[in-house]
Motif scaffolding. Structure first.
Motif, PDB file in Angstrom:
ATOM      1  N   LYS A  17      -6.156  -6.692   3.503  1.00 47.60           N
ATOM      2  CA  LYS A  17      -6.047  -6.024   2.208  1.00 47.60           C
ATOM      3  C   LYS A  17      -6.548  -4.585   2.277  1.00 47.60           C
ATOM      4  O   LYS A  17      -6.406  -3.846   1.329  1.00 47.60           O
ATOM      5  CB  LYS A  17      -6.864  -6.801   1.164  1.00 47.60           C
ATOM      6  N   GLY A  18      -7.142  -4.223   3.394  1.00 49.37           N
ATOM      7  CA  GLY A  18      -7.741  -2.902   3.487  1.00 49.37           C
ATOM      8  C   GLY A  18      -6.917  -1.951   4.330  1.00 49.37           C
ATOM      9  O   GLY A  18      -5.844  -2.275   4.827  1.00 49.37           O
ATOM     10  N   TYR A  19      -7.452  -0.742   4.484  1.00 52.09           N
ATOM     11  CA  TYR A  19      -6.811   0.260   5.316  1.00 52.09           C
ATOM     12  C   TYR A  19      -7.155  -0.020   6.773  1.00 52.09           C
ATOM     13  O   TYR A  19      -8.318  -0.229   7.114  1.00 52.09           O
ATOM     14  CB  TYR A  19      -7.271   1.661   4.913  1.00 52.09           C
ATOM     15  N   VAL A  20      -6.154  -0.028   7.618  1.00 55.22           N
ATOM     16  CA  VAL A  20      -6.325  -0.366   9.021  1.00 55.22           C
ATOM     17  C   VAL A  20      -6.410   0.911   9.839  1.00 55.22           C
ATOM     18  O   VAL A  20      -5.622   1.839   9.637  1.00 55.22           O
ATOM     19  CB  VAL A  20      -5.159  -1.242   9.523  1.00 55.22           C
ATOM     20  N   LYS A  21      -7.355   0.959  10.746  1.00 59.57           N
ATOM     21  CA  LYS A  21      -7.609   2.163  11.530  1.00 59.57           C
ATOM     22  C   LYS A  21      -6.356   2.638  12.254  1.00 59.57           C
ATOM     23  O   LYS A  21      -6.032   3.824  12.261  1.00 59.57           O
ATOM     24  CB  LYS A  21      -8.730   1.898  12.526  1.00 59.57           C
ATOM     25  N   ASN A  43      -5.051   4.699   9.592  1.00 56.63           N
ATOM     26  CA  ASN A  43      -5.630   4.568   8.249  1.00 56.63           C
ATOM     27  C   ASN A  43      -4.567   4.252   7.201  1.00 56.63           C
ATOM     28  O   ASN A  43      -4.444   4.939   6.182  1.00 56.63           O
ATOM     29  CB  ASN A  43      -6.384   5.845   7.866  1.00 56.63           C
ATOM     30  N   PHE A  44      -3.821   3.189   7.458  1.00 61.68           N
ATOM     31  CA  PHE A  44      -2.717   2.825   6.556  1.00 61.68           C
ATOM     32  C   PHE A  44      -2.919   1.414   6.026  1.00 61.68           C
ATOM     33  O   PHE A  44      -3.346   0.519   6.746  1.00 61.68           O
ATOM     34  CB  PHE A  44      -1.383   2.920   7.300  1.00 61.68           C
ATOM     35  N   ARG A  45      -2.581   1.238   4.768  1.00 57.92           N
ATOM     36  CA  ARG A  45      -2.656  -0.069   4.103  1.00 57.92           C
ATOM     37  C   ARG A  45      -1.241  -0.523   3.758  1.00 57.92           C
ATOM     38  O   ARG A  45      -0.464   0.239   3.188  1.00 57.92           O
ATOM     39  CB  ARG A  45      -3.494   0.046   2.836  1.00 57.92           C
ATOM     40  N   CYS A  46      -0.909  -1.753   4.117  1.00 61.11           N
ATOM     41  CA  CYS A  46       0.441  -2.278   3.918  1.00 61.11           C
ATOM     42  C   CYS A  46       0.853  -2.184   2.450  1.00 61.11           C
ATOM     43  O   CYS A  46       0.132  -2.607   1.555  1.00 61.11           O
ATOM     44  CB  CYS A  46       0.507  -3.722   4.405  1.00 61.11           C
ATOM     45  N   ASP A  47       2.049  -1.632   2.206  1.00 57.54           N
ATOM     46  CA  ASP A  47       2.558  -1.453   0.844  1.00 57.54           C
ATOM     47  C   ASP A  47       3.350  -2.651   0.336  1.00 57.54           C
ATOM     48  O   ASP A  47       3.721  -2.675  -0.848  1.00 57.54           O
ATOM     49  CB  ASP A  47       3.502  -0.234   0.793  1.00 57.54           C
ATOM     50  N   CYS A  48       3.635  -3.608   1.193  1.00 59.55           N
ATOM     51  CA  CYS A  48       4.540  -4.701   0.827  1.00 59.55           C
ATOM     52  C   CYS A  48       4.153  -5.353  -0.501  1.00 59.55           C
ATOM     53  O   CYS A  48       3.023  -5.792  -0.687  1.00 59.55           O
ATOM     54  CB  CYS A  48       4.548  -5.761   1.931  1.00 59.55           C
ATOM     55  N   GLY A  49       5.113  -5.390  -1.419  1.00 63.18           N
ATOM     56  CA  GLY A  49       4.910  -6.065  -2.696  1.00 63.18           C
ATOM     57  C   GLY A  49       4.211  -5.249  -3.759  1.00 63.18           C
ATOM     58  O   GLY A  49       4.014  -5.744  -4.873  1.00 63.18           O
ATOM     59  N   ASN A  50       3.839  -3.992  -3.474  1.00 63.75           N
ATOM     60  CA  ASN A  50       3.201  -3.217  -4.535  1.00 63.75           C
ATOM     61  C   ASN A  50       4.259  -2.587  -5.451  1.00 63.75           C
ATOM     62  O   ASN A  50       5.426  -2.957  -5.409  1.00 63.75           O
ATOM     63  CB  ASN A  50       2.225  -2.176  -3.959  1.00 63.75           C
ATOM     64  N   ARG A  51       3.871  -1.625  -6.246  1.00 66.63           N
ATOM     65  CA  ARG A  51       4.764  -1.058  -7.259  1.00 66.63           C
ATOM     66  C   ARG A  51       6.057  -0.508  -6.676  1.00 66.63           C
ATOM     67  O   ARG A  51       7.098  -0.478  -7.341  1.00 66.63           O
ATOM     68  CB  ARG A  51       4.023   0.053  -8.000  1.00 66.63           C
ATOM     69  N   LEU A  98      10.462  -7.400  -5.018  1.00 66.86           N
ATOM     70  CA  LEU A  98       9.907  -8.204  -3.932  1.00 66.86           C
ATOM     71  C   LEU A  98       8.416  -8.402  -4.135  1.00 66.86           C
ATOM     72  O   LEU A  98       7.698  -7.456  -4.482  1.00 66.86           O
ATOM     73  CB  LEU A  98      10.166  -7.527  -2.581  1.00 66.86           C
ATOM     74  N   GLN A  99       7.957  -9.626  -3.916  1.00 68.48           N
ATOM     75  CA  GLN A  99       6.534  -9.943  -3.963  1.00 68.48           C
ATOM     76  C   GLN A  99       6.074 -10.329  -2.571  1.00 68.48           C
ATOM     77  O   GLN A  99       6.755 -11.083  -1.863  1.00 68.48           O
ATOM     78  CB  GLN A  99       6.251 -11.104  -4.922  1.00 68.48           C
ATOM     79  N   CYS A 100       4.949  -9.806  -2.145  1.00 70.16           N
ATOM     80  CA  CYS A 100       4.428 -10.118  -0.820  1.00 70.16           C
ATOM     81  C   CYS A 100       4.069 -11.602  -0.745  1.00 70.16           C
ATOM     82  O   CYS A 100       3.369 -12.131  -1.617  1.00 70.16           O
ATOM     83  CB  CYS A 100       3.188  -9.265  -0.519  1.00 70.16           C
ATOM     84  N   LYS A 101       4.551 -12.272   0.285  1.00 70.79           N
ATOM     85  CA  LYS A 101       4.292 -13.704   0.446  1.00 70.79           C
ATOM     86  C   LYS A 101       2.935 -13.977   1.068  1.00 70.79           C
ATOM     87  O   LYS A 101       2.450 -15.115   1.013  1.00 70.79           O
ATOM     88  CB  LYS A 101       5.391 -14.324   1.325  1.00 70.79           C
ATOM     89  N   LEU A 102       2.332 -12.964   1.647  1.00 71.63           N
ATOM     90  CA  LEU A 102       1.038 -13.152   2.303  1.00 71.63           C
ATOM     91  C   LEU A 102      -0.126 -12.806   1.390  1.00 71.63           C
ATOM     92  O   LEU A 102      -1.125 -13.510   1.368  1.00 71.63           O
ATOM     93  CB  LEU A 102       0.981 -12.282   3.574  1.00 71.63           C
ATOM     94  N   HIS A 103       0.014 -11.714   0.641  1.00 69.98           N
ATOM     95  CA  HIS A 103      -1.016 -11.304  -0.323  1.00 69.98           C
ATOM     96  C   HIS A 103      -0.321 -10.826  -1.591  1.00 69.98           C
ATOM     97  O   HIS A 103      -0.113  -9.625  -1.786  1.00 69.98           O
ATOM     98  CB  HIS A 103      -1.904 -10.192   0.257  1.00 69.98           C
ATOM     99  N   PRO A 104       0.066 -11.736  -2.470  1.00 65.50           N
ATOM    100  CA  PRO A 104       0.814 -11.353  -3.685  1.00 65.50           C
ATOM    101  C   PRO A 104       0.050 -10.405  -4.594  1.00 65.50           C
ATOM    102  O   PRO A 104       0.654  -9.594  -5.291  1.00 65.50           O
ATOM    103  CB  PRO A 104       1.063 -12.700  -4.378  1.00 65.50           C
ATOM    104  N   ASP A 105      -1.281 -10.502  -4.605  1.00 65.13           N
ATOM    105  CA  ASP A 105      -2.094  -9.679  -5.503  1.00 65.13           C
ATOM    106  C   ASP A 105      -2.378  -8.339  -4.838  1.00 65.13           C
ATOM    107  O   ASP A 105      -3.317  -8.192  -4.064  1.00 65.13           O
ATOM    108  CB  ASP A 105      -3.396 -10.405  -5.837  1.00 65.13           C
ATOM    109  N   LYS A 106      -1.543  -7.346  -5.128  1.00 63.93           N
ATOM    110  CA  LYS A 106      -1.661  -6.039  -4.500  1.00 63.93           C
ATOM    111  C   LYS A 106      -1.975  -4.961  -5.535  1.00 63.93           C
ATOM    112  O   LYS A 106      -1.592  -5.074  -6.701  1.00 63.93           O
ATOM    113  CB  LYS A 106      -0.339  -5.660  -3.802  1.00 63.93           C
ATOM    114  N   ASP A 107      -2.672  -3.913  -5.082  1.00 63.71           N
ATOM    115  CA  ASP A 107      -2.830  -2.738  -5.931  1.00 63.71           C
ATOM    116  C   ASP A 107      -1.469  -2.100  -6.155  1.00 63.71           C
ATOM    117  O   ASP A 107      -0.559  -2.246  -5.334  1.00 63.71           O
ATOM    118  CB  ASP A 107      -3.762  -1.720  -5.278  1.00 63.71           C
ATOM    119  N   GLU A 108      -1.314  -1.381  -7.264  1.00 64.28           N
ATOM    120  CA  GLU A 108      -0.018  -0.774  -7.562  1.00 64.28           C
ATOM    121  C   GLU A 108       0.397   0.239  -6.505  1.00 64.28           C
ATOM    122  O   GLU A 108       1.580   0.372  -6.187  1.00 64.28           O
ATOM    123  CB  GLU A 108      -0.060  -0.102  -8.941  1.00 64.28           C
ATOM    124  N   VAL A 109      -0.564   0.959  -5.974  1.00 66.78           N
ATOM    125  CA  VAL A 109      -0.250   1.987  -4.979  1.00 66.78           C
ATOM    126  C   VAL A 109      -1.447   2.154  -4.058  1.00 66.78           C
ATOM    127  O   VAL A 109      -2.592   1.921  -4.454  1.00 66.78           O
ATOM    128  CB  VAL A 109       0.096   3.333  -5.671  1.00 66.78           C
TER     129      VAL A 109
END
Length: 387
Positions: free
Chosen positions: A50-54, A96-104, A109-120
């Motif tokens: 859920k976080g930003y990956v180095k 330093n990127f955080r996966c956008d899948c399923g956000n605004r 499309l809704q992320c199947k791994l972490h549906p609860d995402k920040d909007e951006v």
């Protein structure tokens, strides 16, 4: 379709990612209902998070975010779990990127791994790479209209990939062991030219005009205490050095050497360790969003080496991985996608037995693979006649 010759850095990044995908697919074969996706690793940092990956391998999905929409990137895990069958293209690695899948940005499309995402993800950095174009020429890779064999090299600052012929300098040998900063990023951060005079690969991009004979041929930052006693520094230069005695950058600027500020700059291994890390320079780097330059573990080479070490620890000597090492990229991808298709079809085949309450016999399995073999022969036949 014409093929471009990609750089060794470019190919190696892809190959590392593909090998990790194969490993993950082999792991997934054990999960009958696919309700849990195991950790998918490329290097040491690409994982479901859920976080930003180095640093991690990323994809852009032109099915979900076509040109004209907001730029977005998805991690390797989501590329398989959430975007299977979509039109994806590789972004290779970004920091330093955080996966956008399923956000605004993904309206349908809704992320199947972490549906609860920040909007951006406000800290993500985007470029034209996220729409499938690269370099200052803004062309796709591979480019069907480009007949020139060339290599692509990534800038460590903007992380865009540039053709060797568009760098404005000679590409040195052993480029996979060096880092490159493009001319645009150098000009946006002029203090880097001072470092380039003393630290860069001189024959490739930087021509130095020596005014005071203090240049270190090994690229080390000069130490004022070791200077020849016969060399008399102007008083104005001495005063500037003495104002910030611990600032390596000030010391270099005081030497008065000049460089031709043109073209991309290549940097040798361990050049980051020679940058000044005094408080003033740390603030300067932070303001320019360049603090990562002081982190030697930020490099793509470190990321790839960590990936190799992790794979060796996790699987030891793997015959499949060794065999893939001897194949070219097209053959590797054919095996990966072929395995993925077979796995999905086998899952559907077995689920029909489970739904009917039937027991799977050896004959059933044999029949399945015979059907797969006939299907493969038909596909090969069509490919032969189409070519």
């Amino acid at each position: 379709m014409p093929q471009n010759t990609t750089s060794r850095q470019f190919s190696k990044s892809i190959q590392m990612r593909d090998h990790s995908v194969v490993k993950s697919l082999l792991d997934l074969q054990r999960d009958s209902d696919f309700s849990q996706l195991p950790e998918i690793t490329s290097g040491s940092s690409t994982f479901i998070t859920k976080g930003y990956v180095k640093r991690q391998a990323l994809y852009a999905c032109s099915t979900c975010t076509p040109k004209g929409a907001e730029a977005a990137g998805v991690c390797l895990a989501c590329s398989y779990k959430c975007h299977e069958g979509h039109d994806l293209f590789e972004l290779y690695t970004k920091r330093n990127f955080r996966c956008d899948c399923g956000n605004r940005k993904f309206t349908e499309l809704q992320c199947k791994l972490h549906p609860d995402k920040d909007e951006v993800n406000s800290l993500n950095k985007y470029s034209h790479n996220f729409f499938g174009v690269y370099c200052t020429c803004s062309r796709p890779y591979p480019d069907p209209d480009d007949q020139v064999e060339d290599e692509m090299i990534q800038c460590v600052v903007c992380e865009d990939w540039l053709h060797g012929r568009h760098l404005g300098c000679v590409v040195p040998d052993c480029v996979e062991l060096q880092e490159m900063i493009c001319e645009s990023c150098m000009n946006k951060n002029p203090f880097l030219w001072t470092y380039a005079t003393h630290l860069a690969v001189q024959h490739a991009a930087v021509q130095v005009k020596v005014e005071n004979g203090l240049e270190d041929s090994k690229g080390n930052i000069p130490n004022n205490e070791k200077e020849d006693d016969d060399v008399e520094e102007p008083s104005c230069k001495r005063s500037r050095v003495e104002e910030v005695p611990n600032c390596k950058l000030r010391q270099l600027q005081a030497l008065g050497q000049k460089t031709v500020q043109s073209g991309a700059v290549f940097w040798p291994p361990a050049w980051r360790s020679k940058l000044c890390s005094c408080n003033t320079c740390q603030e300067r780097l932070s303001e320019a969003n360049l603090s990562f330059l002081l982190d030697e573990s930020d490099t793509v080479l470190t990321y790839e080496n960590q990936g190799k070490n992790n794979e060796q620890r996790q699987q030891g000597h793997d015959v499949l991985m060794s065999a893939l090492d001897n194949l070219n990229r097209v053959q590797q991808l054919e095996i990966i996608h072929g395995y993925n298709d077979m796995k999905a079809e086998l899952k559907d085949f077995l689920q029909r037995f489970a739904a009917d309450g039937k027991v799977v016999t050896p004959d059933d399995i044999r029949q399945f693979f015979e059907q797969q073999s006939r299907k493969r022969r038909r596909e090969d036949s069509r490919h032969f006649y189409s070519t």
